[in-house]
Scaffold this active site. Structure first.
Site, mmCIF file in Angstrom:
data_model
loop_
_atom_site.group_PDB
_atom_site.id
_atom_site.type_symbol
_atom_site.label_atom_id
_atom_site.label_comp_id
_atom_site.label_asym_id
_atom_site.label_seq_id
_atom_site.Cartn_x
_atom_site.Cartn_y
_atom_site.Cartn_z
ATOM 1 N N LYS A 22 0.766 -1.382 -0.138
ATOM 2 C CA LYS A 22 -0.147 -0.036 -0.030
ATOM 3 C C LYS A 22 1.029 1.375 -0.078
ATOM 4 O O LYS A 22 1.913 1.249 0.750
ATOM 5 C CB LYS A 22 -0.962 0.035 1.350
ATOM 6 C CG LYS A 22 -1.864 1.045 1.399
ATOM 7 C CD LYS A 22 -2.847 0.895 2.635
ATOM 8 C CE LYS A 22 -3.990 2.152 2.676
ATOM 9 N NZ LYS A 22 -4.804 1.758 3.743
ATOM 10 N N SER A 79 -9.574 1.803 2.914
ATOM 11 C CA SER A 79 -8.595 2.502 2.265
ATOM 12 C C SER A 79 -7.390 1.560 1.610
ATOM 13 O O SER A 79 -6.867 2.153 0.639
ATOM 14 C CB SER A 79 -7.789 3.780 3.010
ATOM 15 O OG SER A 79 -6.992 2.850 4.207
ATOM 16 N N SER A 93 -9.982 -0.424 7.082
ATOM 17 C CA SER A 93 -9.392 -0.330 5.911
ATOM 18 C C SER A 93 -8.607 -1.426 5.270
ATOM 19 O O SER A 93 -7.994 -1.473 4.262
ATOM 20 C CB SER A 93 -8.282 0.946 5.991
ATOM 21 O OG SER A 93 -9.101 1.929 6.146
#
Length: 496
Positions: free
Chosen positions: A79, A159, A183
């Site tokens: 990420k 996210s 997330s």
């Protein structure tokens, strides 16, 4: 689309993760993943799950494989709020487009030491979805809108949207996401993969773009519980620079041990019946999952629980205060010139670049956070939120009902992405905020699909019960009778 190599196909179909790769297989797999990213992420359906790739990954995989390290050159998508030395770390924002720190976050250093290879950086909800109340999950100014591989007009949740979509679309062996509240688990559930949010403090947060030191953690996302556990082995551990990890080494174990023959026989599991939601299709899938758990020997106990509104209120206050202090502290460490040094600088940047950054949603949460300076009020809010989520939440539910774990649907199916109107998820399904606020482990495993849109089941346990939670998830995975769809790489249609 390039045809996958035999080695890639074996991994995609869930080959035993601990089996050593054959000579040059890791190198070939890395090349195949890069080809697949070019074919369906950059072109074709344009999933936008990947922001940048490491072109040296095949050579690094060959070296790691030859060294006989535990991950034997397996490729991991990271990420893009986690620093890696070879690629910028942008958090999806143009304000950090030039953030080439040349540093590895300690969790990435651990990954490399275990023989893992950074394949690239995954797209995300910009600033991990803490910029606006009206955002669209999976969108960032740097990476665009991440598309769900199961239905490309549907959302991939946030996210860690790119991490979940990349794993689902077979763009990497596994991925690393981060979670403050939902997330990792939401994008894993909606993209039909396994996602594990560990106990806060099991994995270092140093050189990870923060929201909240109380709740932030990285975690693995993979196509099986065993693969997630194998990746967790590599990235967990204490870090002197992160006080929350002081106890981590004492709780690190081989998280893959016992997964293959994990049993639920006689295990008492609490079912949070008030958090199943009102959707009959989700309820039917969850009922099948509960039936699978019973057949596997679990003793299910229905629990009626309603979280206090104060818990969410005080969590929100905590996150806003810590966003300001923690973001300011992180930005101050950036080595590059002309980097933003405070949350106020980010707000000013967004205003100056509103056409690119704020076309579809504002920065209302940033603007609220920069004004949260009352430390006494913050400390009271954090204390109460933690008390309600842990002492009066998970801990009480486990003790009063004499259960080892809690289960509930993770989320409903993916909604249609809409940059104009923002997200539209069903907030009545799931109870992940309990584990997020308490800092306790939370695993989601695919349990079926609604109209080919995946839905996951959540397993939550007490602090440091990470291995127990993973074993329960693996046992369910073995007992699961539902069919989990492969991504269509097409828009959703009635013909599915």
């Amino acid at each position: 689309m390039n045809k996958p190599s035999l080695a890639f196909a074996a991994i995609a179909l869930g080959a035993t993760p601990a089996t050593p790769l054959l000579a040059q297989e890791a190198q070939n797999d890395a090349r195949t993943y890069l080809d697949r990213i070019a074919a369906i992420d950059d072109a074709g359906p344009e999933l936008n799950a990947v922001i940048a790739v490491n072109r040296n990954a095949p050579d690094e995989a060959r070296v790691a494989e030859a060294a006989g390290l535990p991950l034997t050159g397996r490729t991991v998508m990271v990420k893009d709020n986690i620093e890696t030395r070879e690629l910028p770390t942008t958090a999806g924002s143009l304000a950090l487009a030039g953030n080439n720190t040349g540093r590895d976050a300690p969790l990435i250093a651990n990954l490399r030491a275990a023989g893992g290879v950074v394949l690239g950086k995954a797209n995300l909800s910009e600033w991990a979805n803490i910029r606006s109340n009206n955002s669209t999950s999976g969108w960032s100014a740097v990476g665009g809108l991440t598309r769900n591989p199961h239905a490309t007009d549907r959302n991939s949740c946030g996210s860690s949207a790119g991490s979940g979509a990349a794993v689902a679309a077979h763009l990497a062996w596994a991925a690393i996401g981060t979670e403050t509240d939902g997330s990792i688990t939401c994008p894993a559930s909606i993209n039909g993969v396994v996602g594990f949010k560990p106990t806060v403090g099991l994995i270092s947060r140093t050189h990870v773009v923060p929201i909240s030191h109380s709740q932030d953690t990285a975690g693995p996302m993979a196509r099986s519980v065993a693969d997630a556990a194998l990746l967790l082995n590599a990235i967990a551990g204490s870090d002197p620079a992160d006080p929350a990890t002081a106890e981590a080494d004492a709780h690190v174990t081989d998280f893959t041990t016992g997964l293959a023959d994990a049993s639920l026989k006689g295990v008492r599991i609490g079912v949070l019946v008030n958090q199943i939601g009102d959707r009959e299709d989700v309820r039917a899938i969850f009922k099948t999952a509960l039936d699978d758990l019973r057949r596997a020997g679990a003793d299910l106990v229905e629990i009626a629980f309603e979280p206090s509104d104060e818990m969410g209120r005080d969590e929100f206050a905590t996150l806003l205060y810590e966003l300001r202090t923690d973001m300011n502290a992180y930005l101050a460490t950036l080595p590059g010139k002309d980097m933003p040094r405070s949350l106020a600088d980010l707000i000013a940047f967004n205003k100056a670049n509103a056409a690119e950054e704020m076309r579809w949603f504002d920065q209302g949460l940033f603007e609220m956070a920069v004004e949260r300076t009352d430390e006494q009020a913050y400390r009271a809010a954090r204390k109460n939120a933690l008390h309600l989520a842990a002492d009066r939440g998970i801990d009480r539910l486990l003790e009063e009902n004499q259960v080892a774990l809690l289960v509930v649907p993770t989320r409903g199916p993916a909604w249609t992405s809409d940059l104009v109107n923002g997200d539209n998820f069903d907030g009545s399904i799931g109870a992940g905020s309990l584990a997020a606020i308490a800092g306790y482990p939370h695993l989601t495993v695919p349990m079926g699909a609604v109209e080919r849109l995946p839905v996951g089941i959540s397993f939550m346990g007490p602090k440091w019960s990470d291995h127990l939670v993973l074993k329960a998830g693996a046992a369910y995975e073995s007992a699961r009778t539902a069919t989990i769809p492969e991504p269509s790489l097409q828009p959703w249609s009635l013909g599915d």
